[in-house]
Structures are given as structure tokens and as C-alpha cells.
Design a protein around this motif. Structure first.
Motif, PDB file in Angstrom:
ATOM      1  N   TYR A 156       0.922  -1.157  -0.076  1.00  0.00           N
ATOM      2  CA  TYR A 156       0.170   0.028   0.182  1.00  0.00           C
ATOM      3  C   TYR A 156       0.757   1.446   0.287  1.00  0.00           C
ATOM      4  O   TYR A 156       0.920   1.891  -0.320  1.00  0.00           O
ATOM      5  N   ASN A 157       1.778   1.548   1.407  1.00  0.00           N
ATOM      6  CA  ASN A 157       2.554   2.476   0.989  1.00  0.00           C
ATOM      7  C   ASN A 157       3.782   2.629  -0.253  1.00  0.00           C
ATOM      8  O   ASN A 157       3.602   3.627  -0.356  1.00  0.00           O
ATOM      9  N   TYR A 158       3.808   1.969  -1.330  1.00  0.00           N
ATOM     10  CA  TYR A 158       5.078   1.420  -2.140  1.00  0.00           C
ATOM     11  C   TYR A 158       4.273   2.101  -3.943  1.00  0.00           C
ATOM     12  O   TYR A 158       4.408   3.167  -4.076  1.00  0.00           O
ATOM     13  N   LEU A 159       3.045   1.579  -3.491  1.00  0.00           N
ATOM     14  CA  LEU A 159       1.732   2.210  -4.503  1.00  0.00           C
ATOM     15  C   LEU A 159       1.667   4.184  -4.546  1.00  0.00           C
ATOM     16  O   LEU A 159       1.971   4.503  -4.978  1.00  0.00           O
ATOM     17  N   ILE A 160       1.436   4.089  -2.758  1.00  0.00           N
ATOM     18  CA  ILE A 160       1.041   5.799  -2.968  1.00  0.00           C
ATOM     19  C   ILE A 160       2.233   6.262  -3.448  1.00  0.00           C
ATOM     20  O   ILE A 160       2.589   7.786  -4.152  1.00  0.00           O
ATOM     21  N   ALA A 161       3.059   5.727  -2.458  1.00  0.00           N
ATOM     22  CA  ALA A 161       4.372   6.616  -3.151  1.00  0.00           C
ATOM     23  C   ALA A 161       4.880   6.805  -4.289  1.00  0.00           C
ATOM     24  O   ALA A 161       5.807   7.310  -5.197  1.00  0.00           O
ATOM     25  N   LEU A 207      -4.698   1.546  -7.044  1.00  0.00           N
ATOM     26  CA  LEU A 207      -5.234   2.347  -5.382  1.00  0.00           C
ATOM     27  C   LEU A 207      -6.474   2.796  -5.830  1.00  0.00           C
ATOM     28  O   LEU A 207      -7.273   2.439  -4.554  1.00  0.00           O
ATOM     29  N   TYR A 208      -7.652   2.836  -7.105  1.00  0.00           N
ATOM     30  CA  TYR A 208      -8.747   3.266  -6.954  1.00  0.00           C
ATOM     31  C   TYR A 208      -9.403   1.573  -7.000  1.00  0.00           C
ATOM     32  O   TYR A 208     -10.060   2.237  -5.539  1.00  0.00           O
ATOM     33  N   ALA A 209      -8.558   0.341  -7.227  1.00  0.00           N
ATOM     34  CA  ALA A 209      -9.712  -0.743  -6.152  1.00  0.00           C
ATOM     35  C   ALA A 209      -9.332  -1.039  -4.730  1.00  0.00           C
ATOM     36  O   ALA A 209     -10.412  -1.232  -4.215  1.00  0.00           O
ATOM     37  N   ARG A 210      -7.939   0.128  -4.356  1.00  0.00           N
ATOM     38  CA  ARG A 210      -8.069  -0.297  -2.578  1.00  0.00           C
ATOM     39  C   ARG A 210      -8.491   1.306  -1.734  1.00  0.00           C
ATOM     40  O   ARG A 210      -7.685   1.492  -1.616  1.00  0.00           O
ATOM     41  N   ALA A 211      -9.247   2.452  -3.085  1.00  0.00           N
ATOM     42  CA  ALA A 211      -9.201   3.335  -2.436  1.00  0.00           C
ATOM     43  C   ALA A 211      -9.947   3.687  -1.271  1.00  0.00           C
ATOM     44  O   ALA A 211      -9.629   4.958  -0.698  1.00  0.00           O
ATOM     45  N   ALA A 212     -10.824   2.645  -0.969  1.00  0.00           N
ATOM     46  CA  ALA A 212     -11.433   2.832   0.600  1.00  0.00           C
ATOM     47  C   ALA A 212     -10.556   2.694   1.529  1.00  0.00           C
ATOM     48  O   ALA A 212     -10.938   3.097   2.676  1.00  0.00           O
ATOM     49  N   HIS A 213      -9.744   1.899   1.331  1.00  0.00           N
ATOM     50  CA  HIS A 213      -9.075   1.468   2.243  1.00  0.00           C
ATOM     51  C   HIS A 213      -7.906   2.089   3.508  1.00  0.00           C
ATOM     52  O   HIS A 213      -7.450   3.214   2.818  1.00  0.00           O
ATOM     53  N   ILE A 214      -8.073   2.125   4.550  1.00  0.00           N
ATOM     54  CA  ILE A 214      -7.523   2.690   5.523  1.00  0.00           C
ATOM     55  C   ILE A 214      -6.198   2.380   5.582  1.00  0.00           C
ATOM     56  O   ILE A 214      -5.911   1.255   6.327  1.00  0.00           O
ATOM     57  N   VAL A 215      -4.788   3.576   5.579  1.00  0.00           N
ATOM     58  CA  VAL A 215      -3.708   3.023   5.819  1.00  0.00           C
ATOM     59  C   VAL A 215      -3.475   3.203   7.333  1.00  0.00           C
ATOM     60  O   VAL A 215      -3.572   4.065   7.720  1.00  0.00           O
ATOM     61  N   PRO A 217      -0.735   2.994  10.262  1.00  0.00           N
ATOM     62  CA  PRO A 217      -1.683   3.424  11.227  1.00  0.00           C
ATOM     63  C   PRO A 217      -2.236   5.175  10.920  1.00  0.00           C
ATOM     64  O   PRO A 217      -2.899   5.487  12.467  1.00  0.00           O
ATOM     65  N   TYR A 218      -2.099   5.361  10.249  1.00  0.00           N
ATOM     66  CA  TYR A 218      -2.452   6.997   9.945  1.00  0.00           C
ATOM     67  C   TYR A 218      -4.188   6.950  10.225  1.00  0.00           C
ATOM     68  O   TYR A 218      -4.785   8.538  10.716  1.00  0.00           O
ATOM     69  N   GLY A 219      -5.016   6.098   9.714  1.00  0.00           N
ATOM     70  CA  GLY A 219      -6.788   6.445  10.030  1.00  0.00           C
ATOM     71  C   GLY A 219      -7.217   7.160   8.488  1.00  0.00           C
ATOM     72  O   GLY A 219      -7.880   8.066   8.524  1.00  0.00           O
ATOM     73  N   VAL A 220      -6.150   7.256   7.717  1.00  0.00           N
ATOM     74  CA  VAL A 220      -6.402   7.827   6.092  1.00  0.00           C
ATOM     75  C   VAL A 220      -6.699   6.730   4.998  1.00  0.00           C
ATOM     76  O   VAL A 220      -5.949   5.541   4.731  1.00  0.00           O
ATOM     77  N   THR A 221      -7.947   7.020   4.751  1.00  0.00           N
ATOM     78  CA  THR A 221      -7.940   6.291   3.464  1.00  0.00           C
ATOM     79  C   THR A 221      -6.794   6.749   2.243  1.00  0.00           C
ATOM     80  O   THR A 221      -6.038   7.382   2.054  1.00  0.00           O
ATOM     81  N   VAL A 222      -6.567   5.119   1.155  1.00  0.00           N
ATOM     82  CA  VAL A 222      -6.080   5.365   0.092  1.00  0.00           C
ATOM     83  C   VAL A 222      -6.046   6.375  -0.760  1.00  0.00           C
ATOM     84  O   VAL A 222      -5.464   7.570  -1.480  1.00  0.00           O
ATOM     85  N   ALA A 223      -7.610   6.950  -1.098  1.00  0.00           N
ATOM     86  CA  ALA A 223      -8.287   7.968  -1.718  1.00  0.00           C
ATOM     87  C   ALA A 223      -7.873   9.621  -1.365  1.00  0.00           C
ATOM     88  O   ALA A 223      -7.409  10.196  -1.949  1.00  0.00           O
ATOM     89  N   ALA A 224      -7.827   9.685   0.666  1.00  0.00           N
ATOM     90  CA  ALA A 224      -7.639  11.102   1.176  1.00  0.00           C
ATOM     91  C   ALA A 224      -5.730  10.767   0.687  1.00  0.00           C
ATOM     92  O   ALA A 224      -5.159  12.169   0.327  1.00  0.00           O
ATOM     93  N   PHE A 225      -5.416  10.263   0.792  1.00  0.00           N
ATOM     94  CA  PHE A 225      -3.809   9.608  -0.105  1.00  0.00           C
ATOM     95  C   PHE A 225      -3.109  11.008  -1.215  1.00  0.00           C
ATOM     96  O   PHE A 225      -2.612  11.599  -1.417  1.00  0.00           O
ATOM     97  N   THR A 226      -4.054  10.006  -2.638  1.00  0.00           N
ATOM     98  CA  THR A 226      -3.577  10.705  -3.663  1.00  0.00           C
ATOM     99  C   THR A 226      -4.520  11.697  -3.663  1.00  0.00           C
ATOM    100  O   THR A 226      -3.641  12.276  -4.241  1.00  0.00           O
ATOM    101  N   ASP A 227      -5.900  12.789  -2.540  1.00  0.00           N
ATOM    102  CA  ASP A 227      -5.690  13.810  -2.984  1.00  0.00           C
ATOM    103  C   ASP A 227      -5.457  14.560  -2.260  1.00  0.00           C
ATOM    104  O   ASP A 227      -5.004  15.958  -3.371  1.00  0.00           O
ATOM    105  N   LYS A 228      -4.607  14.823  -1.195  1.00  0.00           N
ATOM    106  CA  LYS A 228      -3.128  15.128  -1.138  1.00  0.00           C
ATOM    107  C   LYS A 228      -2.134  15.432  -1.269  1.00  0.00           C
ATOM    108  O   LYS A 228      -1.752  16.568  -1.869  1.00  0.00           O
TER     109      LYS A 228
END
Length: 556
Positions: A156-161, A207-215, A217-228
């Protein structure tokens, strides 16, 4: 009379602009005329620039999948450039590793393809450490993540990066394509763009397939990471919305019909474009194409990127605005200074401000050619020796580091400030007074910034002289008072409490009289100071052949 008095302000702006400007490498990109531009040279620069991003992508994907990079798989492509900092193997699931490994080899192919067309350059210094990515995420969210974000920790982290990487290159290729003159160049860029956009699409799709997944220990969704991340890139790029996350308001979705945003595009669902300047602002993380950092701690390479590196040049007005010199001689001994990033950033702003001042004054009066200026180390060393009444060993060098440079800068704007204060009551025309008020506002601001930066370091010992920063300012101010021969019109950063504002404070971040009003100086006083002779009729100091203009020349 008003015009004559006004001309003296040229003298002050001349010395300030050249002093501040000789330490920066600045060029402005323009859109060339295809009829007069060498196609090969134009295209070469545009094709070389993306090598910076291709190097980054290749190393990040290779290390992520294999635990090693170009030094092992294609050392010839590095051309001897330094190994990346902090890159490591990521803890990936089999599918993610499989895909990232494909991307890695594709990036090796991209490097080969570009270098088959243009010579290119050595791999720049890349920072792919956990800390580098953590800083981006902290900046994107405006909070410090605990624990720090680690791109190599899991898939998850690697795909977000990875979301950070191909899309920036994609927009760069879209931006470069219309500027390319040669069919072969356009063919190469189309091929690169096709695969880079595909890589971005695969990453966004996963990432879209996991958009609602909570990353965790940050309590933030994958979608929120991409938005930010997208918001941050828009902010750094300073060119409007050219980046969107995985979920958008419906009106921003394709044809205003969907909130899903698996692929990003404009109102016509076309890819956004970015200029090299925008890309540098983003990958440096500074929002400034002239201030390296982020994934490129020492800056990107290639002619376009290097033209914005503000610490590599050795030129001033002769290069950036030769028309303003009116054929006057180049300054003696000016050179680049070794400045930290903040000081570089601030001084660069001052430099361009001074170019504006010269233009503003010359729009009002005809002016004169740049006088002979002496901005050598020796000229500044003489001032410091005179201020302290002894010969410093080694001689004071204003260009050696940021502390020395700021101390040397303390010599400059304040003299102009007091000159404008002195000139203002003598001006007859409203237009002249408006101009001087505008100049005074910025000159006083420059002096204030320099004094503040020094005040924050007031007690620091300046090596190797065993003298504090505050003592330097006090000695310089005392020397200017002595040379000016008009009483107390200059004060250092620390003063007896009786001389502080309202007799209440020792700190003196801004100098002022008993009413905290700025001191004034006459042209005669200014000449005595900048000549270093204490005599308006005896040139020297920063003006070895004397200043120019009717007022200054009347004293020869």
C-alpha cells in the motif's frame, strides 16, 4: 531640480543590484521561433530534461523490486553519477512486485532510448530515502506523521509513493511535445508518453481498487492520500489545477457525470501539461525551480534545469539585463557566494527586486551607464579591517558562506534607505515622490529582512575572527557614522537601552531615531560612506573611479 535630485537614487540602486546579482545563475525560458531555432538544439534540451525523472523512476522501481539499481543492472547508463541515497527493497506482495519489476525494466529502456537520441548527462544525486518520502507526506497533510511514512514498508505504502512518480513525467512529456521541431523527437516523446501514461494508469487503477482502504496506522484512506498528494503538487507547481486524486466532486469527473477519477484529465478528459519549471518546483518540494531539495538535493541536471540553479552562475546585469547597464563596465571581483537555501532564496528575491528598481528609475529619468564597481573580496575586506581598526587574518571574504554574506549585505540596502528618506522632502513632483516612496518601501524591507536574519544569529561567533554577528553590525554602523560625518544615523543590532525604542529595549532589529523614525542621509554623506574615504570628492571603496550622475560628478 526634482529630476536632478532624483538621479542620485540611480547610484544606490546600481551598487545594490550588481552586488546582489552576481551570485546567481538565472535564465528565463522563452518560446523560440521555429523558423529561426536550431531544431536539434531546441529538441536536445527538451529531451535531456526528462532524463532527471527517468533516472528517478528507474532507481525507485529497481530498488523497490530487486533491492539494487542501475549500478548493478546498467552501470553504463549512470555515466558515473552518484548512487541514490536511501533506496531499498520494498516489502511487496507478489502481484505488486511483478508489476513494479516490469516498470523498472521499462524505465531502463527509456533511459537507453533517450540517450540513443541525445548525449544526456550523468545520473544526478537522488534522495530516495524513507525520510525524503516522509517529508512529502508530512507536507501534503500539514502534519507530522507518527511513525513517519515509509514507502518501503508494504505494498500500500509503495503504491502510494509510486503515485508521486510517473504522473509528473507524463505531464512533462505532454508539455514538451508541442515545442519539439523534429519528427524523430516527437516520435520518441510519443513513445515515452504512451508507456509513462500507462504506468500511471496501472498505479491509479491498483490504488482505485483500494480507494476506501484505511492506511495503517494513519487512519487515512488511500483516496485521501492521493487527494492530498495531488493538492500538494498543484500548490508547488503554481500553475492551477493539473492534478487530481482518485475521487473528485462530480462536476470535475469525466463530462461532469462521475465522481470516480481512475484517470486524471481536464474538462475534455485530455492529459494536463506541465513545463520544466513546474516539474522542478514539484520534485524539489520547494515550489521554486531555483531552490533544489526533495528528491534532488543537489538539483536536477541538463541545460534547462541547471539554468535555474541559482548558485552556479557568475554573472549579473551583463547577462540578465544588459540594456540596463547602458554599456558601463562590468564589476570587479564579483563572484558566486556559498549560500544556504534560505539565504539563496531571499537574496534571489532581492536581486530581481533591484532589477525592477533600475527599470522603474530609468522609466522616470534618462539615467547613466553603470559606473565601475569593485565588489571584490579585497574591497569588502578593507571595509571590515577599517571598521575594526585591525587587519583580519584571513581577510574577510563575503562570498565564503551565508553568515559572511549577510554581514556584507548589512552594508548595502540601509545606505540606500537613508538616501531615499533624505531625498523625499526635496522632491517637487508628485510622480517623483510616488516613485521614491515605492523604492523606500522595498529598500527598507530588504534592510529589515537582512537585519532580522542577522538578529536571529546575533550572539553567534563568526569564525575565525572570534567576533559575534552583533559586534560586526555595531562596528560597521560606527564606521558609517564616522565616514558620513553627520552624527548618529546608524545603529547595530544591540544598543544601550537608552538608545532602544522608547528607551525600553536593548534589541535593535530596526534602526531609528528617538521617535523610531528612519534616519536620513544626503548624497554627500552617502558618497563619503560608499567611497570609504569620508570625503565626497575622493572616490574609492566600491566606486574606484567615482559614482556617476550630476550630483556625484559635481564633487570630483
Amino acid at each position: 531640480m526634482a529630476i536632478t535630485k532624483e538621479r542620485r537614487s540611480l547610484l544606490v540602486s546600481m551598487v545594490i543590484v550588481v552586488f546582489f546579482f552576481n551570485f546567481h545563475h538565472l535564465q528565463v525560458m522563452s518560446c523560440p521561433d521555429p523558423a529561426t531555432t536550431n531544431c536539434t538544439d531546441q529538441d536536445r534540451k527538451l529531451l535531456e530534461f526528462p532524463l532527471n525523472l527517468e533516472y528517478l523512476e528507474a532507481e525507485f522501481f529497481l530498488f523497490g523490486a530487486l533491492g539494487f539499481g542501475l549500478d548493478k543492472v546498467a552501470p553504463n547508463l549512470t555515466m558515473g553519477g552518484p548512487s541514490p541515497i536511501g533506496a531499498q527493497k520494498a516489502n511487496l506482495d507478489p502481484l505488486t512486485r511483478d508489476i513494479i519489476l516490469q516498470f523498472a525494466w521499462q524505465e531502463v529502456g527509456h533511459l537507453r532510448a533517450i540517450k540513443k537520441t541525445v548525449k544526456g548527462f550523468a545520473r544526478p544525486q537522488l534522495d530516495l530515502s524513507k525520510k525524503a518520502f516522509a517529508k512529502v507526506m508530512d507536507k501534503a497533510f500539514g502534519v507530522k506523521f507518527v511513525p513517519p511514512f515509509n514507502p518501503y514498508a508494504n505494498s500500500y505504502n509503495y503504491l502510494i509513493a509510486s503515485y508521486l512518480v510517473p504522473y509528473v513525467g507524463l505531464t512533462g512529456y505532454v508539455g514538451a511535445n508541442p515545442k519539439l521541431q523534429c519528427p524523430a523527437s516527437r516520435k520518441l516523446v510519443a513513445g515515452l508518453l504512451g508507456v509513462e501514461s500507462g504506468q500511471d494508469a496501472v498505479i491509479r487503477g491498483m490504488l482505485y481498487a483500494r480507494a476506501a482502504h484505511i492506511v495503517y496506522p494513519y487512519g487515512v484512506t488511500v483516496a485521501a492520500f492521493t487527494d492530498k498528494i495531488s493538492d500538494l503538487r498543484n500548490k508547488l507547481g503554481k500553475a492551477g489545477v493539473k492534478d487530481e486524486g482518485l475521487v473528485v466532486p462530480k462536476f470535475m469527473g469525466a463530462e461532469g457525470q462521475v465522481i470516480g477519477n481512475v484517470l486524471v484529465g481536464n474538462e475534455f478528459s485530455l492529459s494536463f501539461d506541465r513545463t520544466p519549471e513546474e516539474i522542478l518546483r514539484i520534485v524539489y518540494g520547494s515550489g521554486n525551480e531555483s531552490v533544489p531539495g526533495g528528491f534532488y538535493p543537489k538539483g536536477a541536471d541538463g541545460e534547462i534545469a541547471k539554468s535555474y540553479l541559482v548558485t552556479v552562475g557568475r554573472f549579473g546585469l551583463d547577462r540578465v539585463a544588459p540594456n540596463l547597464t547602458m554599456g558601463g563596465p562590468s564589476p570587479l571581483g564579483a563572484q558566486k557566494a556559498k549560500l544556504d537555501r534560505l539565504t539563496t532564496d531571499v537574496i534571489l528575491q532581492f536581486a530581481w527586486q533591484e532589477v525592477g528598481h533600475l527599470r522603474a528609475i530609468k522609466k522616470r529619468v534618462k539615467g547613466f551607464a553603470r559606473p565601475q564597481l569593485d565588489l571584490s573580496k579585497e574591497a569588502f575586506a578593507k571595509v571590515m579591517d577599517k571598521a575594526f581598526g585591525k587587519k583580519f587574518v584571513p581577510p574577510f571574504n563575503p562570498y565564503a558562506n551565508s553568515y559572511n554574506y549577510l554581514i556584507a549585505s548589512y552594508l548595502v540596502p540601509y545606505v540606500g534607505l537613508t538616501g531615499y528618506v533624505g531625498a523625499n522632502p526635496k522632491l517637487q513632483c508628485p510622480a517623483s515622490r510616488k516613485l521614491v516612496a515605492g523604492l523606500l518601501g522595498v529598500e527598507s524591507g530588504q534592510d529589515a529582512v537582512i537585519r532580522t536574519m542577522l538578529y536571529a544569529r546575533a550572539s553567534r561567533i563568526v569564525h575565525p575572527y572570534n567576533v559575534t554577528v552583533a559586534a560586526f553590525t555595531n562596528k560597521i554602523s560606527e564606521l558609517r557614522n564616522k565616514l558620513g560625518k553627520a552624527g548618529l544615523k546608524d545603529e547595530g543590532l544591540l544598543v544601550p537601552i537608552a538608545k532602544g525604542a522608547e528607551g525600553k529595549v536593548l534589541g535593535n532589529v530596526l534602526a531609528g531615531d528617538e521617535s523610531s523614525l528612519a534616519f536620513d542621509r544626503t548624497p554627500e554623506e552617502i558618497l563619503r560612506i560608499v567611497y570609504g574615504s569620508g570625503n565626497e570628492r575622493v572616490p574609492g571603496g566600491f566606486y574606484p573611479k567615482g559614482a556617476n550622475g550630476e550630483i556625484a560628478k559635481s564633487y570630483y
